[in-house]
Design a protein around this motif. Sequence first.
Motif, PDB file in Angstrom:
ATOM      1  N   ASP A 115       0.845  -1.192   0.000  1.00 48.66           N
ATOM      2  CA  ASP A 115       0.000   0.000   0.000  1.00 48.66           C
ATOM      3  C   ASP A 115       0.879   1.240   0.000  1.00 48.66           C
ATOM      4  OD1 ASP A 115      -2.037  -1.790   0.203  1.00 48.66           O
ATOM      5  OD2 ASP A 115      -2.571  -1.298   2.275  1.00 48.66           O
ATOM      6  N   TYR A 130      -4.404   7.595  -0.761  1.00 49.20           N
ATOM      7  CA  TYR A 130      -4.068   6.239  -0.324  1.00 49.20           C
ATOM      8  C   TYR A 130      -4.302   5.259  -1.482  1.00 49.20           C
ATOM      9  CZ  TYR A 130      -3.384   2.561   3.165  1.00 49.20           C
ATOM     10  OH  TYR A 130      -2.880   1.500   3.898  1.00 49.20           O
ATOM     11  N   LYS A 132      -4.270   1.527  -2.219  1.00 55.16           N
ATOM     12  CA  LYS A 132      -4.305   0.214  -1.568  1.00 55.16           C
ATOM     13  C   LYS A 132      -4.156  -0.868  -2.632  1.00 55.16           C
ATOM     14  CE  LYS A 132      -6.976  -2.687   1.600  1.00 55.16           C
ATOM     15  NZ  LYS A 132      -5.812  -2.831   2.507  1.00 55.16           N
TER      16      LYS A 132
END
Length: 294
Positions: A115, A130, A132
């Motif tokens: 990640d 973010y 992931k």
Amino acid sequence: MIKRIILLLALGVCIQSQGQGGLSVFENLIGKTWFAEGAWGDGSKFKQEIEFEFDLGGVLVVSKAKGFTNQEQTSYGPRNHGIRKFDTKSNTIKFWEYDVFGGITEGTVKTDGKDIIYTYAYGESEVTDYWKYVDENTYDFSVGNYANGEWQQVYLKTQFKAKNSSKSNFVFDHQSLVVTNLMKAGDFYKEVFGFEEIPHPENKPGFRWFNMYGNSQLHLIKKDFAPFEKNKSMHLCLAVRDLEGFIERLVSKNIDFYDWPGNKNAVTDRADGVKQIYIQDPEGYWIEINTAKH
């Protein structure tokens, strides 16, 4: 508005690792076009595609992103150019992101396994992109306020997918032309275009090689071959900034030039604003010279 500044950034992924300038894990994203589409919390559209490549022998990662380029979200095109660099002193990845509006944003990246946690400041707020990891061609993508391993607020949630995971990064190498008069053809390209003649790697007779620009070359090969029509649609194309100056050069050497329909001493104005002319070399091959920007 926090959403607007994030959209201006159009940031991609930076991955902290050891190896190629601290960016070796980034290799998974090279050679692919990453595309995402969705909606912000207020319902406005999000659409973005990003490409990444190593530069300076792996010291930098360079990104180019497309996105909406106006507030109405009706214009879509090149939006950001970014630079990512591993900083050995702080043992972190730093980035500089330049947008089409003249803005610049800086930030850092941390990783958690595969990640990617991308953090930057906006005013008094801290924003996180973010990424992931799902698989080698997919990342879940969230943007918002992320602290202590939890989302305090989410502005956008979508998914980046690789549009073409088998894309190859080709670079133009050379153009080859078969000629009957090697000396006359070679002198033409040297004198008219100013190409630098370079040696054949095996010093074989019957070849004249020229460097056109960068590492791109023109190879002339002397051979007997069956005559064929040198159709204008089959041509070498070269771009020049000063077309008028080049035309003056042609006139001084008594070389005729034509527009696309075939009118002598005429210039074609292409629909996109590019100007172009056509000439023939001593072998009858057509060459387009235009003002396209590169």
